[in-house]
Enzyme design. Structure first.
Site, PDB file in Angstrom:
ATOM      1  N   THR A  13      -4.208 -13.078  -2.016  1.00 23.84           N
ATOM      2  CA  THR A  13      -4.716 -13.030  -3.401  1.00 23.84           C
ATOM      3  C   THR A  13      -3.559 -12.984  -4.398  1.00 23.84           C
ATOM      4  OG1 THR A  13      -6.602 -11.814  -2.565  1.00 23.84           O
ATOM      5  CG2 THR A  13      -6.263 -11.740  -4.927  1.00 23.84           C
ATOM      6  N   ALA A  33      13.292 -16.564 -19.126  1.00 26.93           N
ATOM      7  CA  ALA A  33      14.309 -16.055 -18.189  1.00 26.93           C
ATOM      8  C   ALA A  33      15.700 -16.544 -18.578  1.00 26.93           C
ATOM      9  CB  ALA A  33      13.979 -16.508 -16.772  1.00 26.93           C
ATOM     10  N   ARG A  46      -0.806 -17.904   6.820  1.00 25.72           N
ATOM     11  CA  ARG A  46      -1.784 -18.976   6.632  1.00 25.72           C
ATOM     12  C   ARG A  46      -1.724 -19.505   5.203  1.00 25.72           C
ATOM     13  NH1 ARG A  46      -4.363 -14.096   6.882  1.00 25.72           N
ATOM     14  NH2 ARG A  46      -4.227 -14.008   9.132  1.00 25.72           N
ATOM     15  N   VAL A 130       1.784  -0.687  -9.871  1.00 27.42           N
ATOM     16  CA  VAL A 130       0.974   0.302 -10.604  1.00 27.42           C
ATOM     17  C   VAL A 130       0.188  -0.397 -11.703  1.00 27.42           C
ATOM     18  CG1 VAL A 130       1.019   2.395 -12.012  1.00 27.42           C
ATOM     19  CG2 VAL A 130       2.690   2.097 -10.181  1.00 27.42           C
ATOM     20  N   GLY A 185     -13.946  -7.584  -4.497  1.00 27.20           N
ATOM     21  CA  GLY A 185     -12.516  -7.685  -4.173  1.00 27.20           C
ATOM     22  C   GLY A 185     -11.650  -6.647  -4.869  1.00 27.20           C
ATOM     23  N   LYS A 203       0.265   5.379  -6.601  1.00 30.00           N
ATOM     24  CA  LYS A 203       0.672   4.910  -7.929  1.00 30.00           C
ATOM     25  C   LYS A 203       1.221   6.062  -8.768  1.00 30.00           C
ATOM     26  CE  LYS A 203      -2.780   1.251  -7.624  1.00 30.00           C
ATOM     27  NZ  LYS A 203      -4.212   0.955  -7.819  1.00 30.00           N
ATOM     28  N   GLY A 300      -6.533  -7.871  -9.121  1.00 31.09           N
ATOM     29  CA  GLY A 300      -6.917  -9.275  -9.287  1.00 31.09           C
ATOM     30  C   GLY A 300      -5.702 -10.175  -9.171  1.00 31.09           C
TER      31      GLY A 300
HETATM   32  N1  HSE Z   1      -7.762  -1.092  -4.803  1.00 34.98           N
HETATM   33  C1  HSE Z   1      -6.954  -1.061  -5.985  1.00 34.98           C
HETATM   34  C2  HSE Z   1      -7.831  -0.564  -7.126  1.00 34.98           C
HETATM   35  C3  HSE Z   1      -6.414  -2.430  -6.274  1.00 34.98           C
HETATM   36  O1  HSE Z   1      -9.065  -0.460  -6.953  1.00 34.98           O
HETATM   37  O2  HSE Z   1      -7.316  -0.237  -8.188  1.00 34.98           O
HETATM   38  C4  HSE Z   1      -5.206  -2.450  -7.173  1.00 34.98           C
HETATM   39  O3  HSE Z   1      -4.171  -1.649  -6.749  1.00 34.98           O
END
Ligand code: HSE
Length: 435
Positions: A13, A33, A46, A130, A185, A203, A300
């Site tokens: 992802t 940059a 993959r 984070v 996701g 985090k 995401g």
């Molecule tokens: N599983 C994490 C969340 C994804 O729900 O914030 C991002 O770190």
């Protein structure tokens, strides 16, 4: 300027998002940059159907990227803490700079990785670790560099925030919303990392390190997830003017530092209380600037890629600058701060929300009140509803003033031992998050 050559490890992802953003916005990114940025190689077990990798060589062996003499920056996006650690340490040993989105890797092995990088004179950048696309690490380290950071409080797990939001807005049950978060996701491969607070603790360890210049201390973080939160408590909190949010809190408490992750009642009028769904936000209080709030998508493909690519740009810029001007990945403070102890949770001072199931008979409220008055804990608000038809117990909802965790724990143990109460007392911490 020399072109900077990037090797991307992992094309899932975030890896796919990084490839696509770098390719799509290449012109603007290279202009920012100040040099050409070339994707030299991809290491991925993959392919990702959303990436047209074209002429870019793809190796099934990710270590080939770490060993490629033409690669300047290894972008680690494979996740996990075993192979990823080996890959990063090998790349550092080969003189590569590192960009990673891997919060678990940095939180658990960052001290070792940074030491190796310092030794080899390379950078390790981890903005994407984070709060996804929210540039909060850069903001604290650079934008707020003038400040002594007093505290920070963040909604840093989108899955937990999504679940709590759905429970509050739609009265939905925990398990049902978690399934949806997985399907959308947001959740980690192992969703217990989200709902047990581990992801947020990873985090928070990173944020606290940056904010206070202390080593990464994941294992010392008091960690509680949202699995014990019921729709009933979400609704009572609402009735009292509060919202339950899963927060990571780091506070400079003078003689030590508080590091804690837990569900927290916060006044509904606070901006943080209104961060809903899977969004992330981090409130940082600096002594000069006051409170500042950083908000955005915490997960995401492209939001996270936004932070990964920003780190690539940062490293690329410094590669073409005087090495002594490179932004340090951590600014350990030379003073006593980096040796400050992390306070155990028993010493933390907070207000509390309590829900007690009590027998509906004369004298019970007075027994409960006596326990609090003997402990020197003041009751700030109280709700008692009439019993439901056929029920002999009633819920007593209380908000307390600020008190030490060990005092409230002792009072709760006494409450649970009363004949007139039933079951466990629900206990949630409250923070005003003002000043
Ligand atoms: N599983 C994490 C969340 C994804 O729900 O914030 C991002 O770190």
């Amino acid at each position: 300027m020399n072109p900077v050559r990037v090797g991307i490890c992992g094309l899932g992802t975030v890896g796919g998002g990084t490839f696509n953003v770098l390719t799509r916005n290449r012109q603007a990114i290279c202009a920012r940059a100040g040099c050409d940025i070339v994707i030299e190689q991809i290491g991925a077990r993959r392919d990702n159907p959303s990436c047209a990798t074209g002429d870019v060589p793809v190796s099934r062996d990710i270590f080939a990227v770490a060993d490629n003499p033409n690669v300047d920056i290894v972008v680690e996006l494979i996740g996990g803490t075993t192979v990823a650690k080996e890959l990063v340490l090998r790349a550092i040993a080969n003189g590569k700079h590192i960009v990673t989105a891997n919060k678990a890797l940095i939180a658990m092995h960052g001290n070792e990785i940074f030491a190796a990088a310092r030794e080899r004179g390379v950078s390790v950048a981890f903005e994407a670790a984070v709060a996804g696309g929210v540039p909060v690490i850069k903001a604290i380290r650079e934008g707020l560099a003038a400040n002594r950071i007093e505290w920070l409080a963040g909604i840093i797990n989108g899955t937990s925030n999504f679940i709590l939001t759905e429970m509050r807005e739609k009265g939905r049950a925990f398990d049902d919303v978690l399934k949806e978060a997985q399907a959308l996701g947001y959740a980690e491969a192992d969703p217990t990392f989200d709902v047990e607070g581990i992801d947020a603790a990873h985090k928070l360890a990173i944020l606290a390190s940056i904010a206070f210049g202390i080593p990464l201390q994941f294992s010392k973080i008091y960690t509680e997830g949202i699995t014990q939160i019921s729709t009933t408590d979400v609704q009572y909190a609402e009735e009292l003017g509060y919202r339950i949010k899963h927060l990571g809190i780091a506070r400079d408490a003078g003689e030590g530092i508080e590091l804690r992750v837990h569900p927290t009642l916060i006044p509904e009028k606070r901006l943080l209380a209104n961060v809903n769904g899977a969004m992330n936000a981090v409130l940082v209080k600096g002594d000069a600037v006051g409170p500042t709030l950083f908000y955005g998508a915490g997960a995401g493909a492209e939001p996270t890629a936004s932070a990964v690519v920003a780190d690539i740009v940062d490293v690329a810029r410094t590669l073409n600058a005087d090495p002594s001007h490179r932004v340090p990945y951590l600014a350990f403070q030379p003073d006593a701060m980096s040796d400050l102890p992390i306070h155990p949770i028993e010493e933390v001072v907070s207000s509390y929300y309590l829900r007690i199931s009590a027998l509906d008979r004369p004298g019970v409220l007075s027994q409960v009140a006596t326990i609090f008055s003997d402990a020197g804990i003041s009751i700030e608000a109280l709700i008692q509803k009439e019993p439901a038809p056929g029920e002999d117990h009633v819920p007593l909802i209380m908000l307390t003033n600020r008190t030490e965790e060990r005092k409230i724990a002792a009072a709760v143990a006494q409450l649970e031992a009363l004949d007139s109460t039933d079951g466990k007392v629900v206990r949630l911490r409250m923070e005003s998050l003002s000043g």
